[in-house]
Every structure is written in structure tokens, then in C-alpha cells.
Design a protein around this motif. Sequence first.
Motif, PDB file in Angstrom:
ATOM      1  N   ARG A 122      -6.707  -0.935   3.669  1.00  0.00           N
ATOM      2  CA  ARG A 122      -5.479  -1.258   4.389  1.00  0.00           C
ATOM      3  C   ARG A 122      -4.323  -1.308   3.402  1.00  0.00           C
ATOM      4  O   ARG A 122      -4.519  -1.342   2.187  1.00  0.00           O
ATOM      5  CB  ARG A 122      -5.604  -2.598   5.117  1.00  0.00           C
ATOM      6  CG  ARG A 122      -6.753  -2.654   6.111  1.00  0.00           C
ATOM      7  CD  ARG A 122      -6.548  -1.723   7.307  1.00  0.00           C
ATOM      8  NE  ARG A 122      -7.614  -1.907   8.296  1.00  0.00           N
ATOM      9  CZ  ARG A 122      -8.747  -1.218   8.318  1.00  0.00           C
ATOM     10  NH1 ARG A 122      -8.981  -0.304   7.379  1.00  0.00           N
ATOM     11  NH2 ARG A 122      -9.647  -1.442   9.254  1.00  0.00           N
ATOM     12  N   CYS A 123      -3.110  -1.325   3.936  1.00  0.00           N
ATOM     13  CA  CYS A 123      -1.923  -1.325   3.083  1.00  0.00           C
ATOM     14  C   CYS A 123      -0.961  -2.408   3.544  1.00  0.00           C
ATOM     15  O   CYS A 123      -0.853  -2.686   4.749  1.00  0.00           O
ATOM     16  CB  CYS A 123      -1.237   0.045   3.132  1.00  0.00           C
ATOM     17  SG  CYS A 123       0.081   0.244   1.914  1.00  0.00           S
TER      18      CYS A 123
ATOM     19  N   TYR B 157      -2.017   6.781   7.534  1.00  0.00           N
ATOM     20  CA  TYR B 157      -2.016   5.826   8.646  1.00  0.00           C
ATOM     21  C   TYR B 157      -1.172   6.276   9.829  1.00  0.00           C
ATOM     22  O   TYR B 157      -1.356   5.775  10.938  1.00  0.00           O
ATOM     23  CB  TYR B 157      -1.531   4.457   8.158  1.00  0.00           C
ATOM     24  CG  TYR B 157      -2.414   3.894   7.077  1.00  0.00           C
ATOM     25  CD1 TYR B 157      -3.730   3.514   7.329  1.00  0.00           C
ATOM     26  CD2 TYR B 157      -1.942   3.752   5.773  1.00  0.00           C
ATOM     27  CE1 TYR B 157      -4.552   3.015   6.335  1.00  0.00           C
ATOM     28  CE2 TYR B 157      -2.755   3.249   4.765  1.00  0.00           C
ATOM     29  CZ  TYR B 157      -4.051   2.888   5.046  1.00  0.00           C
ATOM     30  OH  TYR B 157      -4.861   2.400   4.053  1.00  0.00           O
TER      31      TYR B 157
ATOM     32  N   TRP C 142      -9.879   5.670   9.607  1.00  0.00           N
ATOM     33  CA  TRP C 142      -9.710   4.410   8.884  1.00  0.00           C
ATOM     34  C   TRP C 142      -9.826   3.205   9.812  1.00  0.00           C
ATOM     35  O   TRP C 142     -10.208   2.115   9.379  1.00  0.00           O
ATOM     36  CB  TRP C 142      -8.354   4.385   8.168  1.00  0.00           C
ATOM     37  CG  TRP C 142      -7.154   4.459   9.079  1.00  0.00           C
ATOM     38  CD1 TRP C 142      -6.544   5.571   9.554  1.00  0.00           C
ATOM     39  CD2 TRP C 142      -6.430   3.338   9.613  1.00  0.00           C
ATOM     40  NE1 TRP C 142      -5.485   5.235  10.373  1.00  0.00           N
ATOM     41  CE2 TRP C 142      -5.393   3.875  10.411  1.00  0.00           C
ATOM     42  CE3 TRP C 142      -6.553   1.954   9.502  1.00  0.00           C
ATOM     43  CZ2 TRP C 142      -4.476   3.057  11.085  1.00  0.00           C
ATOM     44  CZ3 TRP C 142      -5.637   1.150  10.174  1.00  0.00           C
ATOM     45  CH2 TRP C 142      -4.620   1.698  10.956  1.00  0.00           C
ATOM     46  N   ARG C 143      -9.523   3.411  11.093  1.00  0.00           N
ATOM     47  CA  ARG C 143      -9.527   2.283  12.030  1.00  0.00           C
ATOM     48  C   ARG C 143     -10.917   1.679  12.205  1.00  0.00           C
ATOM     49  O   ARG C 143     -11.053   0.487  12.476  1.00  0.00           O
ATOM     50  CB  ARG C 143      -9.000   2.731  13.396  1.00  0.00           C
ATOM     51  CG  ARG C 143      -7.545   3.205  13.388  1.00  0.00           C
ATOM     52  CD  ARG C 143      -7.117   3.631  14.782  1.00  0.00           C
ATOM     53  NE  ARG C 143      -5.780   4.199  14.794  1.00  0.00           N
ATOM     54  CZ  ARG C 143      -4.659   3.494  14.911  1.00  0.00           C
ATOM     55  NH1 ARG C 143      -4.734   2.177  15.037  1.00  0.00           N
ATOM     56  NH2 ARG C 143      -3.487   4.101  14.924  1.00  0.00           N
TER      57      ARG C 143
ATOM     58  N   ALA D 189     -11.947  -3.330   6.140  1.00  0.00           N
ATOM     59  CA  ALA D 189     -10.694  -3.369   5.385  1.00  0.00           C
ATOM     60  C   ALA D 189     -10.942  -3.235   3.893  1.00  0.00           C
ATOM     61  O   ALA D 189     -10.183  -2.556   3.187  1.00  0.00           O
ATOM     62  CB  ALA D 189      -9.940  -4.662   5.686  1.00  0.00           C
TER      63      ALA D 189
ATOM     64  N   GLY E 127      -5.192   2.964   1.099  1.00  0.00           N
ATOM     65  CA  GLY E 127      -4.588   1.657   1.165  1.00  0.00           C
ATOM     66  C   GLY E 127      -3.862   1.227  -0.091  1.00  0.00           C
ATOM     67  O   GLY E 127      -3.411   1.993  -0.910  1.00  0.00           O
TER      68      GLY E 127
ATOM     69  N   HIS F 133       5.260  -4.191   7.136  1.00  0.00           N
ATOM     70  CA  HIS F 133       4.932  -4.110   8.562  1.00  0.00           C
ATOM     71  C   HIS F 133       5.964  -4.813   9.444  1.00  0.00           C
ATOM     72  O   HIS F 133       5.992  -4.593  10.653  1.00  0.00           O
ATOM     73  CB  HIS F 133       3.541  -4.673   8.811  1.00  0.00           C
ATOM     74  CG  HIS F 133       2.457  -3.816   8.225  1.00  0.00           C
ATOM     75  ND1 HIS F 133       1.870  -2.781   8.911  1.00  0.00           N
ATOM     76  CD2 HIS F 133       1.864  -3.837   7.000  1.00  0.00           C
ATOM     77  CE1 HIS F 133       0.955  -2.194   8.156  1.00  0.00           C
ATOM     78  NE2 HIS F 133       0.922  -2.814   6.983  1.00  0.00           N
TER      79      HIS F 133
END
Length: 454
Positions: free
Chosen positions: A13-14, A24, A31-32, A36, A69, A140
Motif C-alpha cells: 500500500r502507499c 493503483y 493489489w486489492r 498490505a 507501494g 489520500h
Amino acid sequence: MPFGQFIVKVHGRCNLACRYCYLYEGPDHTWRGRPAAAAPEVLDRAATRIAEHAGAHGLTALSLVLHGGEPLLAGAARLAAFAGLVRERAGRERTVHATVQTNATLLTERRIAALARHSIRVGVSLDGGRPEHNTLRTDHAGRPSWPAAERGARLLAEHHPEAYAGILTVVDPRTGPVELYESLLELRPPAIDLLLPHGNWTAPPPGLPAMDPPRHGPAAGRPTPYGDWLSAVFDRWWSAGRRETRIRLFEECLALLLGLPAATESLGLDPLNAVVIETDGSIEQVDSLKSAYDGAAATGLDIFRHSFDDALAHPGVAARQSGASALSPGCRTCPLLSVCGGGNYAHRYRDGDGFTHPSVYCADLDRLIRHVAKRLTEATTRDAARPGATRTDGTRSGTAGTGAARPEADRADAVRTDGPRAGIGADRPGVTPPPEVPAVTGPIGVAAIGGGIR
């Protein structure tokens, strides 16, 4: 060719949500469904498999890339412990070059010191050296990442330059090329990687119109914004009078023009030797393929049930290692073949018929390579005419002396000799090609031209 570069996803993750991110925000969603972070048993098994492959193929050196990530989400201590485990199992007879690729926002003096102490170099991903260059790199919540990233990059340059691997930047032709390059120099990187944004014939990169069917070569009227941008940066770098930083794309292009072995993922015909270990232990091809379609990088293999030799036999990997035979007919007959190498494999994709096309950047690569060849021709011709210069036939030109000022030839830095691939001109004035390189002729400037991560 055995794998020599092992890209391990220690965290999947990032902490940023860059709006152009092909990983992403692109078509691949694998990746989903993955954890993580890589579990301890995944890292343990990865270290064993890497050592096993190195031993089976007699590798004396290998590259370990700690990736994501954002790998620093796993913590500097965990990265250091894993790198140490790989080195321990690889044995003292092998050198493990470890690098972490980060967005720099989580770098602190303490973390940098910990990485440096364990001989892990740090590569930084940025879009430029100014806030306005990095507006698409937000977290995010939409907040800018630049203040934290700049702080991290400057800490690295000021306190642990020995651990500073360099800066990776994706080319954006909407920016001023020289201004952006000079802004990156202010962060004192020992090297810069300039990467073309991932696009293909189905989803062309920004600024390039759709073209169906794909065409080889500089098609009439097709713009070359990326080639123009890179050529402008090359001129600034080439004419600096000294080596301000390494730029791998340019150094490798020069080496290939001079008939020396060199390759990046975007140039040359050398087989790709990189493999990816995902957070769940899956063995995958390089991430750039994920810009093509969902599952493009998958192999169906994992480190618990399969060896890296099994991955070498995978059809996708075999295609990446088959050289010119995997290229389109137009590429195989192109005079730039041994330098261009067909471009990045992912950039050849078109929905419905795969990767058997020239690169979507074909015209841009043609523009850049011919430009570099022209500048190299000018420098070598001037160098050969300099009083006291050694010609390629071993004779001397005129009498010994200092000659006129030659800012380009006196850079003495066209390609470094202290990296994994020997280069030219790093320890002597001029960039005179070796005797086996034919005379300068033909439309591309150098006759009989010799002969790739986020």
C-alpha cells in the motif's frame, strides 16, 4: 539469462494517492486482493529462493530492490532485517546491492541512518524539484506531499550522501525540461532516472494521439513531445562542462551508440533480468506490465511452490528475454534496433493482439536517439581533430597540446565506469569511440550501431 534483480514488495500500500499512478489507478486490480504487508514467512521464503537462484547460477552480485507501494510503511528496521537475511543466505561470496525506492515523505534522519548503517541505498521518486511539479502527488486526503518529500530528500543529501541512490522522475512534456532538470539538481542527486509515463496503443500517454493501426517509425505528422523534452534535457546535461549527475537513459544510449553492452527497460536488446515478489509471495513480471491490462504481470507462480527457474520458463518472461525475435517486423529491420531495442515492452501493447507492435513512443525514441547520435558525432569529430588526439586507427592528430576549448568532450563523463556496466569516457578526456566502432556515416550519425522500475 538468470534473474539478477529481485524486486520485493515489502509493503503493498502507499501513503500517497498520486493521480497518475499506473499501479493503483490503472487497469490492474490484483493489489486489492493481496495483504498490505509481506508476512515474515513470505520474506523468509523470498530470502531462501533468492539465495537458491544465485547459487544455482553462480551469481557473484545481485540487486535487491525493496519496493511497494511505499516500502517505508513496513519500517526501516524490517527493511534492514530482510536485507541482512538475504545477504546471510546468499553468502559472503556474493555481493547484494540493496536499494529502497521511496516517495521520501517518511524519511527521517533516524530512518536514513538505519538504512545507511545496513548498506541500503535510498532512491527517491519525485516529479521535479519544485512544489508546482508535484501537484499530482498528494496524500489520500488531497494534501500536498511536497513539503515532506523535499525535507526527506534534503536530509538524505545532507546527512547520508553515501546512501543516496538518486531520483526517479516521470517525464511530463508540459513542464519546462531545463528548468525541471535544474530544479532536481538542487536536491543533489548522484543520479537521475527519467522514465516515460506508461501508455500503450490502446491507452496512449498524455500528448500522443491515438493511432490505429500502430505504425513503426516517425509517422508523418506524429508529434514527438517526449523526444523533444528529453533532447532538451540531454543538451543541458551534455554541455554542462562537468558531470553534475548521472542520467541513466542518456548514459545507456551513448554506450549503445558506441557498441558497448548496456540496457534499461526502455533501451537495448539485453534480456530483462528482473523479477517481482509480491506481498503474498506471488512471483510476477515487472510492474510496468500492469499498465496494459488486469493481470498482465501474473505468472501463476509463487515462492512457496516454485523456484525462480520455474519463472524463467514462463512464456511471458521468455518473451522478454528473446531479444529481437519478439519484436515487430518494422522494429527488426530498423537501423536503430540495437539502441532502441523496441522500447519498453509494456508500451508495445494493443488490446486484442498483445505486445507485437513498436513502442507507442517509437517516434519519440527515434527523435532522442538520432539527436544523441548527432551530438556524439560532433564531439568525436571535434575530438579527433584536436591537436594531440588519438584517432581510432591509433595515430595521433597533429602535435601534442591542449587544443581549443571543448566543453562537451572535456566532460569526461559520458558513461561511468564505477557502475554495474562499464562505460566510456569516465576517466579520460573525450568520448572517442573504440576502434571496432565504424566511421561516422549514414542518416543516424553513427554507422553500424553496436549490439530495465517504477
